[in-house]
Write a protein that holds these residues in place. Structure first.
Motif, PDB file in Angstrom:
ATOM      1  N   GLN A  74       0.835  -1.203   0.000  1.00 16.61           N
ATOM      2  CA  GLN A  74       0.000   0.000   0.000  1.00 16.61           C
ATOM      3  C   GLN A  74       0.869   1.252   0.000  1.00 16.61           C
ATOM      4  OE1 GLN A  74      -2.951  -0.113   3.019  1.00 16.61           O
ATOM      5  NE2 GLN A  74      -3.937   1.765   2.367  1.00 16.61           N
ATOM      6  N   GLY A  75       0.534   2.190  -0.893  1.00 10.24           N
ATOM      7  CA  GLY A  75       1.251   3.454  -0.974  1.00 10.24           C
ATOM      8  C   GLY A  75       2.458   3.418  -1.889  1.00 10.24           C
ATOM      9  N   GLU A  76       2.848   2.271  -2.408  1.00  9.22           N
ATOM     10  CA  GLU A  76       4.015   2.185  -3.279  1.00  9.22           C
ATOM     11  C   GLU A  76       3.670   2.396  -4.747  1.00  9.22           C
ATOM     12  OE1 GLU A  76       6.702  -1.044  -2.569  1.00  9.22           O
ATOM     13  OE2 GLU A  76       6.255  -1.031  -0.433  1.00  9.22           O
ATOM     14  N   ILE A  77       2.394   2.296  -5.088  1.00  9.09           N
ATOM     15  CA  ILE A  77       1.951   2.511  -6.455  1.00  9.09           C
ATOM     16  C   ILE A  77       0.943   3.645  -6.427  1.00  9.09           C
ATOM     17  CG2 ILE A  77       0.710   1.480  -8.401  1.00  9.09           C
ATOM     18  CD1 ILE A  77       1.765  -1.225  -7.474  1.00  9.09           C
ATOM     19  N   TRP A  78       1.031   4.520  -7.416  1.00 10.33           N
ATOM     20  CA  TRP A  78       0.082   5.625  -7.466  1.00 10.33           C
ATOM     21  C   TRP A  78      -0.366   5.836  -8.900  1.00 10.33           C
ATOM     22  CZ3 TRP A  78       1.285   9.752 -10.549  1.00 10.33           C
ATOM     23  CH2 TRP A  78       2.604   9.844 -10.961  1.00 10.33           C
ATOM     24  N   THR A  79      -1.490   6.498  -9.058  1.00  5.08           N
ATOM     25  CA  THR A  79      -2.041   6.828 -10.368  1.00  5.08           C
ATOM     26  C   THR A  79      -2.281   8.326 -10.395  1.00  5.08           C
ATOM     27  OG1 THR A  79      -3.152   4.693 -10.430  1.00  5.08           O
ATOM     28  CG2 THR A  79      -3.919   6.340 -11.969  1.00  5.08           C
ATOM     29  N   SER A  80      -1.845   8.956 -11.479  1.00  3.90           N
ATOM     30  CA  SER A  80      -2.042  10.405 -11.582  1.00  3.90           C
ATOM     31  C   SER A  80      -3.529  10.716 -11.713  1.00  3.90           C
ATOM     32  CB  SER A  80      -1.278  10.972 -12.787  1.00  3.90           C
ATOM     33  OG  SER A  80      -1.826  10.463 -13.980  1.00  3.90           O
ATOM     34  N   ASN A  81      -3.898  11.928 -11.343  1.00  2.00           N
ATOM     35  CA  ASN A  81      -5.304  12.319 -11.377  1.00  2.00           C
ATOM     36  C   ASN A  81      -5.878  12.331 -12.791  1.00  2.00           C
ATOM     37  OD1 ASN A  81      -5.408  12.597  -8.611  1.00  2.00           O
ATOM     38  ND2 ASN A  81      -4.786  14.748  -8.662  1.00  2.00           N
ATOM     39  N   ASP A  82      -5.020  12.501 -13.793  1.00  2.00           N
ATOM     40  CA  ASP A  82      -5.506  12.586 -15.175  1.00  2.00           C
ATOM     41  C   ASP A  82      -5.231  11.307 -15.981  1.00  2.00           C
ATOM     42  OD1 ASP A  82      -2.781  12.765 -15.396  1.00  2.00           O
ATOM     43  OD2 ASP A  82      -2.801  14.451 -16.791  1.00  2.00           O
ATOM     44  N   PHE A  83      -5.063  10.185 -15.308  1.00  2.00           N
ATOM     45  CA  PHE A  83      -4.686   8.959 -16.011  1.00  2.00           C
ATOM     46  C   PHE A  83      -5.703   8.547 -17.073  1.00  2.00           C
ATOM     47  CE2 PHE A  83      -7.633   7.037 -13.137  1.00  2.00           C
ATOM     48  CZ  PHE A  83      -8.034   5.855 -13.719  1.00  2.00           C
ATOM     49  N   ASP A  84      -6.963   8.897 -16.888  1.00  2.00           N
ATOM     50  CA  ASP A  84      -7.989   8.501 -17.853  1.00  2.00           C
ATOM     51  C   ASP A  84      -8.472   9.658 -18.719  1.00  2.00           C
ATOM     52  OD1 ASP A  84      -9.298   9.822 -15.835  1.00  2.00           O
ATOM     53  OD2 ASP A  84     -10.917   8.366 -15.638  1.00  2.00           O
ATOM     54  N   ALA A  85      -7.731  10.770 -18.683  1.00  2.00           N
ATOM     55  CA  ALA A  85      -8.105  11.916 -19.513  1.00  2.00           C
ATOM     56  C   ALA A  85      -7.812  11.601 -20.978  1.00  2.00           C
ATOM     57  CB  ALA A  85      -7.323  13.153 -19.066  1.00  2.00           C
ATOM     58  N   PRO A  86      -8.593  12.154 -21.896  1.00  4.56           N
ATOM     59  CA  PRO A  86      -8.332  11.926 -23.322  1.00  4.56           C
ATOM     60  C   PRO A  86      -6.942  12.450 -23.692  1.00  4.56           C
ATOM     61  CG  PRO A  86     -10.458  13.006 -22.998  1.00  4.56           C
ATOM     62  CD  PRO A  86      -9.760  12.990 -21.673  1.00  4.56           C
ATOM     63  N   LEU A  87      -6.303  11.747 -24.600  1.00  3.62           N
ATOM     64  CA  LEU A  87      -4.997  12.181 -25.072  1.00  3.62           C
ATOM     65  C   LEU A  87      -5.162  13.340 -26.037  1.00  3.62           C
ATOM     66  CD1 LEU A  87      -3.418   8.673 -25.652  1.00  3.62           C
ATOM     67  CD2 LEU A  87      -2.809  10.296 -23.883  1.00  3.62           C
ATOM     68  N   PRO A  88      -4.184  14.246 -26.077  1.00  4.52           N
ATOM     69  CA  PRO A  88      -4.307  15.397 -27.009  1.00  4.52           C
ATOM     70  C   PRO A  88      -4.246  14.905 -28.448  1.00  4.52           C
ATOM     71  CG  PRO A  88      -2.147  15.360 -25.955  1.00  4.52           C
ATOM     72  CD  PRO A  88      -2.959  14.278 -25.313  1.00  4.52           C
ATOM     73  N   GLU A  89      -4.851  15.678 -29.351  1.00  4.62           N
ATOM     74  CA  GLU A  89      -4.892  15.319 -30.783  1.00  4.62           C
ATOM     75  C   GLU A  89      -3.478  15.127 -31.349  1.00  4.62           C
ATOM     76  OE1 GLU A  89      -6.585  14.085 -34.150  1.00  4.62           O
ATOM     77  OE2 GLU A  89      -7.633  14.558 -32.310  1.00  4.62           O
ATOM     78  N   GLU A  90      -2.507  15.893 -30.832  1.00  5.85           N
ATOM     79  CA  GLU A  90      -1.131  15.764 -31.318  1.00  5.85           C
ATOM     80  C   GLU A  90      -0.567  14.357 -31.090  1.00  5.85           C
ATOM     81  OE1 GLU A  90      -1.584  18.368 -28.639  1.00  5.85           O
ATOM     82  OE2 GLU A  90      -2.568  19.366 -30.314  1.00  5.85           O
ATOM     83  N   PHE A  91      -1.014  13.718 -30.051  1.00  6.79           N
ATOM     84  CA  PHE A  91      -0.547  12.359 -29.780  1.00  6.79           C
ATOM     85  C   PHE A  91      -0.884  11.440 -30.951  1.00  6.79           C
ATOM     86  CE2 PHE A  91      -1.332   8.036 -28.326  1.00  6.79           C
ATOM     87  CZ  PHE A  91      -0.143   7.737 -27.658  1.00  6.79           C
ATOM     88  N   TRP A  92      -2.093  11.582 -31.460  1.00 12.89           N
ATOM     89  CA  TRP A  92      -2.562  10.699 -32.521  1.00 12.89           C
ATOM     90  C   TRP A  92      -2.005  11.087 -33.886  1.00 12.89           C
ATOM     91  CZ3 TRP A  92      -4.337   6.657 -30.257  1.00 12.89           C
ATOM     92  CH2 TRP A  92      -4.992   6.768 -29.034  1.00 12.89           C
ATOM     93  N   THR A  93      -1.708  12.368 -34.072  1.00 12.67           N
ATOM     94  CA  THR A  93      -1.266  12.812 -35.395  1.00 12.67           C
ATOM     95  C   THR A  93       0.242  12.849 -35.566  1.00 12.67           C
ATOM     96  OG1 THR A  93      -1.429  15.128 -34.690  1.00 12.67           O
ATOM     97  CG2 THR A  93      -3.368  14.168 -35.795  1.00 12.67           C
ATOM     98  N   THR A  94       0.976  12.893 -34.450  1.00 13.15           N
ATOM     99  CA  THR A  94       2.442  12.955 -34.568  1.00 13.15           C
ATOM    100  C   THR A  94       3.127  11.675 -34.131  1.00 13.15           C
ATOM    101  OG1 THR A  94       2.694  13.916 -32.362  1.00 13.15           O
ATOM    102  CG2 THR A  94       2.452  15.456 -34.229  1.00 13.15           C
ATOM    103  N   GLY A  95       2.358  10.681 -33.729  1.00 11.77           N
ATOM    104  CA  GLY A  95       2.939   9.401 -33.343  1.00 11.77           C
ATOM    105  C   GLY A  95       3.404   9.346 -31.903  1.00 11.77           C
ATOM    106  N   GLY A  96       2.947  10.226 -31.062  1.00 16.41           N
ATOM    107  CA  GLY A  96       3.234  10.097 -29.647  1.00 16.41           C
ATOM    108  C   GLY A  96       4.078  11.159 -29.130  1.00 16.41           C
TER     109      GLY A  96
END
Length: 80
Positions: A58-80
């Motif tokens: 417990q407490g050794e793994i964390w998830t950022s608050n925006d882990f499930d936020a949509p990825l920006p359009e640039e991610f899809w158009t520039t390859g990451g």
């Protein structure tokens, strides 16, 4: 634990499967060959007898608050 390896030609293995499985159960790794060509390995199935404990790390793994936020359009158009 040191693994012992035994090399067995398939012509011999067909006659002694029970004996080979007994050796595997004792910790011997069996390499099955056809002449000089390795075909398969017989190894014991590792069974973990230790029960899992909820919350052990417990407490050794964390998830950022925006882990499930949509990825920006640039991610899809520039390859990451």
């Amino acid at each position: 634990m040191t693994t012992v390896q035994k090399i067995v030609d398939i012509s011999v293995a067909q006659m002694s499967v029970q004996e080979l499985l007994h050796l595997v159960d004792e910790g011997t790794e069996i390499l099955l060959t056809d002449g000089n060509n390795p075909l398969a390995r017989l190894v014991p199935i590792s069974q973990q007898n230790v029960p899992r404990i909820a919350g052990l790390h417990q407490g050794e793994i964390w998830t950022s608050n925006d882990f499930d936020a949509p990825l920006p359009e640039e991610f899809w158009t520039t390859g990451g």
